[in-house]
Design an enzyme around this catalytic site. Structure first.
Site, PDB file in Angstrom:
ATOM      1  N   CYS A   1     -17.001   9.846   5.980  1.00 22.02           N
ATOM      2  CA  CYS A   1     -17.241  10.984   5.204  1.00 22.02           C
ATOM      3  C   CYS A   1     -18.088  10.877   4.221  1.00 22.02           C
ATOM      4  O   CYS A   1     -17.973  10.248   3.280  1.00 22.02           O
ATOM      5  CB  CYS A   1     -16.171  12.142   4.650  1.00 22.02           C
TER       6      CYS A   1
ATOM      7  N   ASP B   1     -14.105   9.967   9.987  1.00 23.74           N
ATOM      8  CA  ASP B   1     -14.597  10.497  10.650  1.00 23.74           C
ATOM      9  C   ASP B   1     -14.926  10.308  11.869  1.00 23.74           C
ATOM     10  O   ASP B   1     -15.009   8.987  12.407  1.00 23.74           O
ATOM     11  CB  ASP B   1     -16.270  11.466   9.963  1.00 23.74           C
TER      12      ASP B   1
END
Length: 143
Positions: A32, A53
């Site tokens: 992220c 992520d």
């Protein structure tokens, strides 16, 4: 940083036929770009991005003269592992890099990302025109 130079191709064995190649990549990961939230923010700065992520990347294309070699695709997708990148940018970058490598008649990339903060994100991008005589197929992700 994503490494498109890892992508390799090979000659399409059926260049006169309109057919669809589909690949499912269930282990896509990146970082992220905004860092962490709440109490874990300080520790997550060590990742040079944010929390990891995770998602599944679905790739569909109708080849022209070249096809994508799968091991090189795996290595290319792994190059995102330590990259801080938004979902939208990742999907569009993957599409651009793959389309540049194989120059397909049509290609679609779907990023189906895991829930983060109670929100599910699916990003779809495509290039080219799908030939009318190509088979209609759809991914059936296991959920």
């Amino acid at each position: 940083m994503p490494k498109p130079e890892l992508l390799e191709t090979f000659p399409n064995p059926y260049p006169g036929r309109s057919y669809v190649i589909q690949m499912t990549c269930p282990e896509f990961t990146s970082l992220c770009p905004l860092g962490g939230v709440e109490s874990d923010a300080a520790e997550l700065t060590l990742l040079q991005g944010g929390a990891p992520d995770f998602g599944t990347v679905y790739i569909s294309y109708v080849p022209s003269d070249r096809c994508l070699e799968l091991k090189s695709l795996k290595l290319y997708l792994w190059s995102y592992r330590n990259d801080a990148i938004f979902y939208e940018r990742a999907v569009n970058r993957i599409l651009d890099d793959l389309a540049q490598a194989v120059k397909p008649l049509w290609m679609q990339v779907v990023g189906d990302f895991n829930v983060r903060g109670g929100i599910k994100s699916v990003v779809t991008a495509a290039v080219g025109t799908r030939p009318a005589d190509s088979p209609e197929v759809a991914f059936h992700p296991q959920r």
